[in-house]
Design an enzyme around this catalytic site. Structure first.
Site, PDB file in Angstrom:
ATOM      1  N   ASN A 188      23.484  30.122  25.297  1.00 44.85           N
ATOM      2  CA  ASN A 188      22.633  30.046  24.118  1.00 44.85           C
ATOM      3  C   ASN A 188      23.508  29.638  22.927  1.00 44.85           C
ATOM      4  O   ASN A 188      24.737  29.512  23.055  1.00 44.85           O
ATOM      5  CB  ASN A 188      21.888  31.362  23.879  1.00 44.85           C
ATOM      6  CG  ASN A 188      22.820  32.545  23.647  1.00 44.85           C
ATOM      7  OD1 ASN A 188      23.862  32.424  22.986  1.00 44.85           O
ATOM      8  ND2 ASN A 188      22.464  33.703  24.175  1.00 44.85           N
ATOM      9  N   GLU A 191      26.431  32.048  22.000  1.00 46.05           N
ATOM     10  CA  GLU A 191      27.504  31.986  23.008  1.00 46.05           C
ATOM     11  C   GLU A 191      28.265  30.676  22.909  1.00 46.05           C
ATOM     12  O   GLU A 191      29.503  30.660  22.954  1.00 46.05           O
ATOM     13  CB  GLU A 191      26.908  32.129  24.406  1.00 46.05           C
ATOM     14  CG  GLU A 191      26.349  33.509  24.708  1.00 46.05           C
ATOM     15  CD  GLU A 191      25.540  33.538  25.991  1.00 46.05           C
ATOM     16  OE1 GLU A 191      25.450  34.618  26.605  1.00 46.05           O
ATOM     17  OE2 GLU A 191      24.976  32.491  26.388  1.00 46.05           O
ATOM     18  N   ASP A 258      18.036  33.319  33.313  1.00 52.64           N
ATOM     19  CA  ASP A 258      18.109  33.255  34.777  1.00 52.64           C
ATOM     20  C   ASP A 258      17.118  32.234  35.322  1.00 52.64           C
ATOM     21  O   ASP A 258      17.420  31.479  36.245  1.00 52.64           O
ATOM     22  CB  ASP A 258      17.798  34.627  35.387  1.00 52.64           C
ATOM     23  CG  ASP A 258      18.718  35.723  34.888  1.00 52.64           C
ATOM     24  OD1 ASP A 258      19.887  35.423  34.607  1.00 52.64           O
ATOM     25  OD2 ASP A 258      18.257  36.873  34.780  1.00 52.64           O
TER      26      ASP A 258
END
Length: 306
Positions: A188, A191, A258
């Site tokens: 993201n 990050e 995920d």
């Protein structure tokens, strides 16, 4: 087959209603109505692959406890190869994240986990299982939740062995330099900015600069940065392409990353272009965030989501 390596987590959802504040402390009293368990962390990637009809093999660590046995049962029910799921008998419990949810709002989350790096002997066993399954794998997903399975040293050891496969990584900034030569990473914005040592500013110009820095530093084929309400941005080494978020009601973002990496990898394995794969993964994310709890998306739901 798609090989999934990473941190296995049990996601527990304690659902209820709130009608009063506790007289003991200024906190809501939740009248529990149901408790639901779902595979989380890297195991949720497997769950999403199963929803998409993919054959998978899970590699990770669980505890010798009731939750660990539950994980194995769930994986076996999906026909996922769980031979590489190692059960630790000494002091390493299965990771459980319990969320208390009232009227679709998360009240509190409490985590029970052991995040110390795996011992050398356990890493060697895990590596042996990975090498055994690798010849049969079309792609490898590294689902790094920072819980001790994918340590920096273990990643440095693994990455050269995985070359030649599609390598998709859901990364953690602490392990940035160990992700070199991956096919794609899916951080993201926060990050990605931390990985690049830059500010997390959600502008096209800043996202391009972050993607370029990561691409050059890690020698990647593709960098996909998820940007919340601004959708996703894909960098292929030449240009940055933006895929806007499809309008939808957002109830719960738990596990959406995920779903994105599972759908992306599935699309690449079947031969879709990277841009088409990202567009499909973006729609899949819109499907799962409209559901409560750790969720999956199947092909029909994805196709119908606009």
């Amino acid at each position: 087959m798609i090989l999934v390596i990473g941190d296995i987590i049990v996601d527990e959802f304690i659902m209820g209603d709130v009608s009063r504040i506790s007289p003991e402390a200024p906190v809501p009293v939740v009248n529990v109505q149901s408790i639901d368990r779902r595979l989380g962390g890297s195991a949720n990637v497997v769950r999403n692959l199963h929803s998409l009809g993919n054959e998978s093999a899970m590699m990770g660590v669980i505890g010798d406890d009731e939750a660990g046995q539950w994980v194995l049962t769930e994986l076996q029910a999906m026909d996922s190869d769980a031979q590489g799921v190692l059960m630790k008998k000494n002091a390493r419990p299965t990771a459980i994240k319990s969320r208390v949810i009232a009227r679709h709002q998360q009240v509190v989350r409490f985590d029970r986990e052991w995040c110390q790096p795996l011992h050398g002997e356990t890493r060697l066993k895990l590596k042996a299982f990975i090498l055994e399954k690798l010849p049969f794998a079309d792609a490898v997903i590294l689902s790094d939740y920072g819980k001790g399975v994918l340590t920096h040293d273990f990643l440095l050891d693994l990455m050269p062995l995985l070359q030649g496969k599609i390598i998709a990584i859901d990364p953690k900034p602490a392990h940035t330099d160990a992700y070199q030569h991956a096919t794609l990473i899916t951080p993201n914005l926060v990050e990605a900015a931390e990985m690049a040592g830059m500010a997390a500013i959600n502008s096209d110009e800043q996202v391009l600069a972050i993607a370029q820095a990561l691409h050059q530093r890690l020698h990647l084929q593709y960098t996909l940065i998820t940007r919340s309400e601004k959708g996703m941005s894909l960098y292929d080494g030449k240009q940055l392409q933006h895929i806007p978020t499809a309008a939808c009601d957002v109830f719960d973002v738990t596990g959406a990353g995920d779903t994105v990496i599972a759908v992306l990898t599935s699309c690449l394995v079947r031969g879709d272009s990277i841009l088409e794969a990202v567009k499909i993964a973006n729609r899949a994310a819109g499907v799962v965030v409209a559901k409560v709890g750790t969720a999956t998306a199947n092909w029909q739901e994805i196709e119908e989501h606009v």
